[in-house]
Write a protein that holds these residues in place. Sequence first.
Motif, PDB file in Angstrom:
ATOM      1  N   VAL A   1       4.747   3.863   3.080  1.00 27.22           N
ATOM      2  CA  VAL A   1       4.786   2.803   2.071  1.00 27.22           C
ATOM      3  C   VAL A   1       4.953   1.508   2.832  1.00 27.22           C
ATOM      4  CG1 VAL A   1       5.869   2.038  -0.077  1.00 27.22           C
ATOM      5  CG2 VAL A   1       6.202   4.392   0.694  1.00 27.22           C
ATOM      6  N   GLY A   2       4.140   0.508   2.509  1.00 25.14           N
ATOM      7  CA  GLY A   2       4.308  -0.761   3.212  1.00 25.14           C
ATOM      8  C   GLY A   2       3.073  -1.624   3.084  1.00 25.14           C
ATOM      9  N   TRP A   3       2.990  -2.606   3.953  1.00 25.46           N
ATOM     10  CA  TRP A   3       1.861  -3.520   3.884  1.00 25.46           C
ATOM     11  C   TRP A   3       0.814  -3.184   4.933  1.00 25.46           C
ATOM     12  CZ3 TRP A   3       6.879  -5.250   3.013  1.00 25.46           C
ATOM     13  CH2 TRP A   3       7.094  -5.835   1.749  1.00 25.46           C
ATOM     14  N   ASN A   4      -0.437  -3.439   4.575  1.00 30.33           N
ATOM     15  CA  ASN A   4      -1.558  -3.313   5.507  1.00 30.33           C
ATOM     16  C   ASN A   4      -1.607  -1.952   6.198  1.00 30.33           C
ATOM     17  OD1 ASN A   4      -2.277  -6.043   4.975  1.00 30.33           O
ATOM     18  ND2 ASN A   4      -0.584  -6.662   6.332  1.00 30.33           N
ATOM     19  N   LEU A   5      -1.367  -0.910   5.411  1.00 31.07           N
ATOM     20  CA  LEU A   5      -1.460   0.428   5.992  1.00 31.07           C
ATOM     21  C   LEU A   5      -2.927   0.728   6.268  1.00 31.07           C
ATOM     22  CD1 LEU A   5       0.976   2.475   3.701  1.00 31.07           C
ATOM     23  CD2 LEU A   5       1.476   1.288   5.846  1.00 31.07           C
TER      24      LEU A   5
ATOM     25  N   ASP B   1       0.847  -1.193   0.000  1.00 31.87           N
ATOM     26  CA  ASP B   1       0.000   0.000   0.000  1.00 31.87           C
ATOM     27  C   ASP B   1       0.885   1.246   0.000  1.00 31.87           C
ATOM     28  OD1 ASP B   1      -2.119  -1.770   0.382  1.00 31.87           O
ATOM     29  OD2 ASP B   1      -1.956  -1.611   2.579  1.00 31.87           O
ATOM     30  N   LEU B   2       0.301   2.323  -0.477  1.00 30.55           N
ATOM     31  CA  LEU B   2       1.003   3.608  -0.513  1.00 30.55           C
ATOM     32  C   LEU B   2       0.026   4.650   0.001  1.00 30.55           C
ATOM     33  CD1 LEU B   2       3.521   5.197  -1.619  1.00 30.55           C
ATOM     34  CD2 LEU B   2       2.291   5.348  -3.778  1.00 30.55           C
ATOM     35  N   LEU B   3       0.456   5.386   0.999  1.00 26.03           N
ATOM     36  CA  LEU B   3      -0.422   6.408   1.569  1.00 26.03           C
ATOM     37  C   LEU B   3       0.140   7.792   1.250  1.00 26.03           C
ATOM     38  CD1 LEU B   3      -2.838   7.199   3.374  1.00 26.03           C
ATOM     39  CD2 LEU B   3      -1.310   6.954   5.358  1.00 26.03           C
ATOM     40  N   LEU B   4      -0.651   8.569   0.517  1.00 25.15           N
ATOM     41  CA  LEU B   4      -0.265   9.937   0.199  1.00 25.15           C
ATOM     42  C   LEU B   4      -1.119  10.864   1.049  1.00 25.15           C
ATOM     43  CD1 LEU B   4      -0.379   9.723  -3.729  1.00 25.15           C
ATOM     44  CD2 LEU B   4       1.448   8.975  -2.196  1.00 25.15           C
ATOM     45  N   ARG B   5      -0.485  11.875   1.625  1.00 22.86           N
ATOM     46  CA  ARG B   5      -1.271  12.863   2.371  1.00 22.86           C
ATOM     47  C   ARG B   5      -0.772  14.246   1.971  1.00 22.86           C
ATOM     48  NH1 ARG B   5      -4.005  12.958   7.604  1.00 22.86           N
ATOM     49  NH2 ARG B   5      -3.070  11.003   8.251  1.00 22.86           N
TER      50      ARG B   5
END
Lengths: 415, 408
Positions: free
Chosen positions: B23-27, B12-16
């Motif tokens: 960046v990582g798994w199961n965010l 997963d990739l989380l942009l804010r």
Amino acid sequence: MTGLLLTVAIVSATVYTGEGPPLREATVVIDGNRVTAVGTGLAPPKGARIIDARSGIVTPGLIDGASRVGLVGVRLESQSVEGTLGPDADPVRAALRVSDTFDAASFVLPVARSGGLTSAAIIPQGGILQGQSAWIDLIEDDPVRRSPLALHVSLGSHGSKAGSRSRAFLRLRQVLEDTRLVNSNRGLYLSGKLRPISVSAADLAVISLALERELPVVFEVDRAADIRTVLQIARTYRLRAILLGAAEGWKVADEIAAADVPALVNPFENLPSDFDRLDARADNGLLLHRAGISVGFTLRGAAHFAPRLRQAAGNAVRNGFPYDAAVAAITSVPARIFRMVDTGVLRPGALANLVIWNGDPLELTSWPTRMLIRGREIELRSRQDQLTERYLTLPLDAPGGPGRADPGPALPSAP
Amino acid sequence: MTATGPTLEGADLLLRGSRIEAVGWNLAAPPGAHIIDLEGRFVTPGLIDPHSHLGVYPSPRTRAHADGNEATDPFTPEVRAEESFWPQDPGLRRAVAGGVTTLHVLPGSANLVGGQGFTLKLRPAASAAGMRLAGAPSTMKLACGENPKRVYGQARKRAPATRMGEIALLRSKLEKARAWAADPDHETADEDSDPATGKEPRDFGLRALAGTLDGRVLIQNHCYRADEMLLRLSLFREFDTRPRAFHHAVEAYKIRDQLAEAEVGAVVWVDWWGSKLEMLDSVPANAALLDAAGVRVALHSDSAYDVQHLNQEAAKAMAAGWRAGLEVEPEDAIRWVTAHPAWILGIDDRTGTLEAGKDADVVVWSGNPFSVYAHADLVFINGGLVYDRARPGSYRISDFELGIRSAP
């Protein structure tokens, strides 16, 4: 090139014949310089030399229908650029033949072969009536298969570097009319009683061949309006026209199709790079193909970039061009456009020009592993490979010599 | 593909806002987050072209817009590509459609010192300033070899006419810059400059050139031949500086050990060669050889066409390495169009990798980015979705194309 031509069987291959879907687990049999059999599950003939394709892909040798390989060595060094004249030369030079100066020993050819190219229509450059192309195989021994191949005409802003596109069309019309006039008044012309005409005797002979439909005429033209004019001129003079470039061809696709004129296009051209191509688009080839036009892909006069032909085809596929038709567009279609029969295809009787690939030939992560031209295996090793091999280990400076440059004082750390 | 290490599968990739948050798994997506399910598609950092002339040699190619070479003097350190840049270049939108988010636009190579580069993010804007990557270090374009001597010596019968002339001229100019920088009064002298009293006005060119000596301005040196690159390195050593990278650098593979030792980057093509004699020894394995030797190598386009498929150029460069027997992983090759050009431009603290805290410059690919069939499906710049392939109008066509272009 010497050596006996044996019977060769390429086995364990997926074979693209250049004409439709691939044959899986297929064999290609070659006798001498010709293909004698192609088929799935075919047993190789007794005594044949076996080439194991190792489940790779076999295609006909790739063909660029408008190339400059063997005519350009180093582009900015005029002593190594051929098939063209200086900027001040007469733009009418129909008698120029690229086969006169084609250099099969050029160091560009092995690089072109490294991209899978085995044949090309090599074209003149510059001017309006630019000269005559030739069909060549990329080998040193007896490379020219047909010369002259076609008369080349460059219109639009390409052919009018010294003036307007009107000038290019005007010169073309003058030349065609003068040739007609001479041909219907040979006696007066030979006795010097005909009014002065705008073309040399040598040019007249070539243009006559075009008017007699012996030679096709390749028109390099891009703007939709110019393509329309070319179609009209071709109709008036009953020329066997072929379009080269045709970046805006998609806008007049129905008219091109109705005139039964084939097109050689560059799938990379999607920019308004000049006023001839303001409406260029990446799927031009697809739209022409859908209109029923024979579409071949070309890098349009490339020499050093010749290995990119398959990348061009890959990008056409990326933009919707059907895969099998894209393979045909760099093999059988350019051959058919120039009526080079038995070329660009793998079927009994065809010339044995072929490439074995270690993967999808349009993917850039695969490459040619073997190549046959006219039934003979050609070593795929270019000057670039020799340089790479030479420099695989470093440093090269001789021990005891002046050696490497003095490293000098320590450098400041990277900013 | 983060361009920092192994490919993270099913991640997963989380942009804010404008940044990458994680960046990582199961965010865990924060409440209200807009969730895009990529269903196994590939994600890379936005691609970076460290050598472009978009905007300064725009399409269509015309005399009116040929603004890339201030070829009136072999030294024009004071000019800035940003001040020639035409933000309506139709090539810009196509570059974004190829997954490019950051460009380094350079003046041409007619001059020994051609002027200052322009580092920008490819968000549409009314002006060059609106596209500028704020805080990016200044860069200076230098050139050696055939171009300056052709433009000046051969075409205009003035210096430089030879390679030795090029080096000698550059040395004396660098010496002037050093003297200017060493003069304790140069800044105040500028302030007090007065034609009436004969005080020299501010010399913006020398000031910019002096910046290359103290490392504030990154030298981006167009140079092809191995021997010429080494000549340049020793010239710069005389002034205690060095180039950040050699551009084109077709023979860099021949001196890759020395480039690695000197911590100088290389900006190269894959298959451009032969148009000039100094380009003759180009080999497609150049990038792979340089990478294996520890040189920060980047691929560049130098072209309004090739900037549209830098991912394909990386695929070719990687395959050329394989063919030469080198071990190259896709995780290495992706850095040639992301992390390495970011370092070469001095913006690696901001962009070029998918890491928490970096600018949210992200490309979602329709398939493996090293496939010729892959499209950039979504392109994010600073967290904003600037291009969506499914919506052709998402990155609008340039004003120039309006009413001229009928294709979508």
